[in-house]
Write an enzyme that holds these catalytic residues in place. Structure first.
Site, PDB file in Angstrom:
ATOM      1  N   GLU A  52       0.812  -1.216   0.000  1.00 54.95           N
ATOM      2  CA  GLU A  52       0.000   0.000   0.000  1.00 54.95           C
ATOM      3  C   GLU A  52       0.849   1.270   0.000  1.00 54.95           C
ATOM      4  O   GLU A  52       0.442   2.301  -0.552  1.00 54.95           O
ATOM      5  CB  GLU A  52      -0.956   0.010   1.191  1.00 54.95           C
ATOM      6  CG  GLU A  52      -2.092  -1.004   1.088  1.00 54.95           C
ATOM      7  CD  GLU A  52      -1.714  -2.380   1.626  1.00 54.95           C
ATOM      8  OE1 GLU A  52      -0.522  -2.613   1.906  1.00 54.95           O
ATOM      9  OE2 GLU A  52      -2.618  -3.220   1.768  1.00 54.95           O
ATOM     10  N   GLN A 115      -8.708  -6.993  11.209  1.00 56.52           N
ATOM     11  CA  GLN A 115      -8.218  -5.902  10.360  1.00 56.52           C
ATOM     12  C   GLN A 115      -8.910  -4.583  10.644  1.00 56.52           C
ATOM     13  O   GLN A 115      -9.135  -3.777   9.743  1.00 56.52           O
ATOM     14  CB  GLN A 115      -8.318  -6.287   8.871  1.00 56.52           C
ATOM     15  CG  GLN A 115      -7.342  -7.405   8.514  1.00 56.52           C
ATOM     16  CD  GLN A 115      -7.079  -7.542   7.031  1.00 56.52           C
ATOM     17  OE1 GLN A 115      -7.962  -7.313   6.211  1.00 56.52           O
ATOM     18  NE2 GLN A 115      -5.868  -7.930   6.686  1.00 56.52           N
ATOM     19  N   MET A 482      24.203   9.258   2.787  1.00 57.24           N
ATOM     20  CA  MET A 482      24.026  10.470   3.573  1.00 57.24           C
ATOM     21  C   MET A 482      24.225  10.181   5.064  1.00 57.24           C
ATOM     22  O   MET A 482      24.789  10.997   5.785  1.00 57.24           O
ATOM     23  CB  MET A 482      22.637  11.067   3.308  1.00 57.24           C
ATOM     24  CG  MET A 482      22.476  12.492   3.790  1.00 57.24           C
ATOM     25  SD  MET A 482      23.659  13.642   3.037  1.00 57.24           S
ATOM     26  CE  MET A 482      22.706  14.296   1.670  1.00 57.24           C
TER      27      MET A 482
END
Lengths: 588, 182
Positions: A52, A115, A482
């Site tokens: 998702e 859920q 980084m």
């Protein structure tokens, strides 16, 4: 006339009426009625992502590259929680996204059902607004309102949480035209008083600078056009934030390059020394200002922003102008033309001379190499070999993102998709998928790092399924570059967990997904390899092996002001490595 | 002046200003989650809440009025106002403190237990403060007192000496003076 439909039908009808072409989603129990409706229609194309999080970033990439609203559809519980990062990303970068989430049936809400999660509770702080629709008769109105709020004012993400029984239930459909919001009326047209004051101040400037941001892009192509007109009319220098790149052509002579932590020396020095700063759709983020109490101490500041809460948040300004950038610039241009002010040409000339002095420092210079590919060189070659094409660039987050921003020059808005505010690793590949869908004939490249790309690598499958020929150009230095750079500069070069050990073989990985995999590790082969990547019709994962310990310069060091930049060429990698310890810490 | 910190790239806190107390009146749509939104904004951005009251005040329009007493530097107060104003269900935000002396009142229920002289003294003082007795037995009183927060504060302090058991306060309700509404 209101029409009777099921909730799921209402969802699809509302999306169609809002002009939605694509939704990025992942099915699950609580959205099955909507998926059943998707199956039975052809207007809206559903793009199945592999997680998702990918759906949200793809929707962002679609939105950012088109100026339209991106739409995501996820199920309840884990579907919704996986969407949270993308929602927060869209909130911080002001990207219009509508995310539909399934929810357990209304009678089970609060029962810890399978859920179930408190989606509106979880997403309240990471959306512009959100709704739980408990009555099917409210659904159509809520969906239209969601689109209106996502795209207008300062754009942002919204969530509409739809319980499963509401999707099954039957109710009235209303079209988008009937929606008038009671409270939400963002101010887009500016007051004329501040516009006039701003124009007069701009005209009287001796050392002016335009500092523009993502708000110009969000305002639409017209805003970029008007900005160019105003900047050229005045002859003043212009710099931009990471999010604003492309609003003003990166190849223009008035362009100083990006500003901020890894911005150019000339842009930051000009910001520090200017006497009039015109902030346009930018929000004085900490990566821009550096040390706040030393930020551009001598300047009068004009701030154009659609969001009144952005004004005086970090930096006190002298003339706030609240409104949509395009409207404000239009009014400013008109006022400028009617006042026909005389700018101080002599002062401007000496200001440019000063700026040219800073430019002569060549702050983006790096030590070239014949044996290893310098990451900056890779970005430069990628730019040179793609600049004449119809190209869209996305990035992940880290050193490669900064190098891309420094060395890839954008001449048009909406060509550059990057996670600026939230700094979400894993953004680039799904965003490239979203951009490629919107622009199927264009060249879409995700400039990536070896660590970031693995965060949403599963979306390779999505690209294959929907025939999207995205290119992923990995600047592979085997480090979270980084993080390593900061450990080197700030933490005594103790490289705690920043080496990405056990990296996959990216070529084989590409092939496993059905992509073309390529590898290049020598500067002399690079151009041909990039050409080969571009020429290939399908998706390509390009493993570009670059110098492992290169640092991203220039840099505003910790707690320092714009005029205290650390320049790259003065410090070679080896020297930075040796400078670690007490002296190194004093240095930064 | 802030001292630059060599360990981080985040800038230090801005120049210190003195904090002031302000009473904000916020007119909102009475929809689910609206209070959570407002409170969430305060916690997420690190703003203070000294007092908060909320009730639906116009039933037919489903409008609620939230009264917040907050404390912060003038620039923080300005931010709070703007942040509240940009929330979708918020109609209007008024800074009652700045817009002219507002009327502020609070109600408190004060339970005092005791016998003998202390009990008589509590009742006598309650009369001075114009507190009503709303529940009693031979060994306790529950007083209802309304007034400015400072008056209630004083009353509670005095009752501490006389057998204060517990207090329930409504939080501050405030309204602007003069004929106009907000």
């Amino acid at each position: 006339m209101a029409r009777q439909m099921t909730g799921a039908e209402i969802v699809l009808k509302a999306l169609a009426d809002q002009g939605v072409e694509y939704i990025f989603g992942y099915p699950g129990g609580a959205v099955l009625p909507i998926y059943d409706e998707i199956f039975q229609q052809e207007k809206i194309k559903h793009i199945l992502v592999r997680q998702e999080g990918g759906a949200l970033h793809a929707a962002e990439g679609y939105a950012r590259s088109t100026g339209k609203v991106g739409v995501a559809l996820v199920t309840s519980g884990p579907g919704a929680t996986n969407a949270v990062t993308g929602l927060t990303d869209a909130l911080l970068d002001s990207i219009p996204v509508v995310c539909l989430t399934g929810q357990v049936p209304t009678h089970l809400i609060g029962n810890d059902a399978f859920q179930e999660c408190d989606t509106v509770g979880i997403t309240r702080p990471c959306t512009k607004h959100n709704w739980l629709v408990k009555n099917v008769n409210d659904l159509a109105r809520t969906l239209h309102e969601a689109f209106q709020i996502a795209r207008s004012g300062r754009p942002g993400p919204v969530v509409v949480d739809i319980p499963k029984d509401v999707q099954f239930g039957t109710g009235n459909y209303v079209g988008p035209s009937n929606i008038v919001h009671k409270t939400y009326k963002p101010k887009v047209k500016p007051d004329q008083g501040p516009v006039r004051q701003a124009v007069e101040l701009i005209a009287s400037a001796k050392k002016p600078i335009f500092y523009t941001g993502g708000g110009v892009i969000n305002s639409g192509p017209k805003a970029s056009q008007l900005l160019r007109e105003l900047v050229r009319l005045t002859g003043y220098p212009i710099t931009s934030t990471l999010m604003g790149l492309g609003a003003y052509p990166g190849s223009d002579k008035q362009w100083l390059g990006m500003l901020g932590m890894h911005g150019t020396y000339e842009a930051n020095m000009a910001m520090h020394d200017c006497d009039v700063m015109v902030a346009v759709g930018a929000r004085f983020d900490d990566r821009i200002t550096g040390r706040l109490d030393a930020f551009s101490p001598g300047s009068k500041k004009i701030h154009i922003d659609i969001d009144p809460s952005s004004i005086n948040k970090n930096v006190q300004v002298d003339i706030p102008v609240v409104g949509d950038v395009a409207y404000v610039l239009e009014d400013m241009l008109r006022t400028w033309k009617s006042l026909a002010p005389q700018v101080d040409k002599a002062a401007l000339k000496s200001w440019w001379k000063e700026i040219d002095g800073w430019r002569a420092k060549r702050s983006l210079a790096y030590k070239a190499s014949k044996d290893v590919i310098m990451p900056q060189y890779a970005c430069q070659r990628l730019y040179e070999l793609t600049k004449d094409r119809d190209t869209y660039i996305t990035t992940e987050v880290g050193q490669h993102q900064m190098w891309a921003a420094q060395f890839y020059h954008f001449d048009e808005p909406n060509r550059w998709m990057t996670s600026g505010g939230l700094g979400t690793m894993g953004y680039g590949l799904p965003a490239a998928i979203g951009a490629q869908l919107a622009h199927p004939k264009s060249l879409v490249i995700d400039i990536a790092g070896d660590a970031s790309i693995l965060m949403n690598i599963q979306e390779c499958s999505t690209a294959v399924q929907f025939n999207l020929p995205v290119k992923v150009f990995i600047l592979n230095n085997e480090y979270m570059g980084m993080v390593r750079q900061w450990q080197q500069l700030l933490h005594g070069n103790r490289l705690s967990h920043s080496y990405t050990e056990s990296l996959p073989d990216f070529v084989k990985l590409a092939e496993a997904y059905g992509w073309k995999g390529m590898r290049c590790d020598h500067p002399s082969d690079l151009d041909d390899a990039i050409r080969e990547m571009i020429a290939f019709k399908g998706p390509v994962l390009f493993d570009c092996r670059v110098a492992k310990l290169a640092n991203c310069f220039p840099m505003i060091p910790s707690g320092k002001a714009h005029n205290e930049m650390l320049l790259g060429e003065e410090v070679s990698d080896e020297e930075v490595g040796r400078a670690i310890g007490k002296e190194g810490k004093v240095l930064v | 002046m802030t001292t630059p910190n060599a360990q981080t790239h985040y800038s230090g806190p801005a120049v210190r200003q003195d904090a002031v107390s302000r009473t904000l009146s916020v007119l909102v749509d009475n929809e689910p989650g609206v209070l959570a939104r407002v409170i969430g904004l305060f916690t997420a951005r690190g703003y203070n809440i000294d007092s908060l009251t909320v009730t639906e005040t116009e039933h037919e329009k489903h409008l609620s009025r939230i009264t917040i007493v907050t404390r912060g530097t003038p620039s923080v107060i300005q931010q709070i106002k703007h942040q509240l104003e940009r929330m979708v269900p918020v109609h209007r935000v008024h800074d009652l403190t700045v817009e002219g002396k507002a009327v502020e009142r609070e109600l408190a229920l004060v339970k005092v237990a005791g016998k003998g002289d202390k009990r008589i003294e509590a009742l006598r003082l309650a009369e001075i403060f114009r507190a009503q007795v709303i529940d009693t037995s031979i060994e306790h009183f529950v007083f209802e007192i309304t007034g400015k927060p400072s008056k209630i504060e004083t009353f509670i302090n005095i009752m501490t000496e006389l057998g204060l058991v517990e207090v329930s306060r409504s939080g501050i309700a405030a309204i602007g003076r003069g004929p106009q509404g907000m």
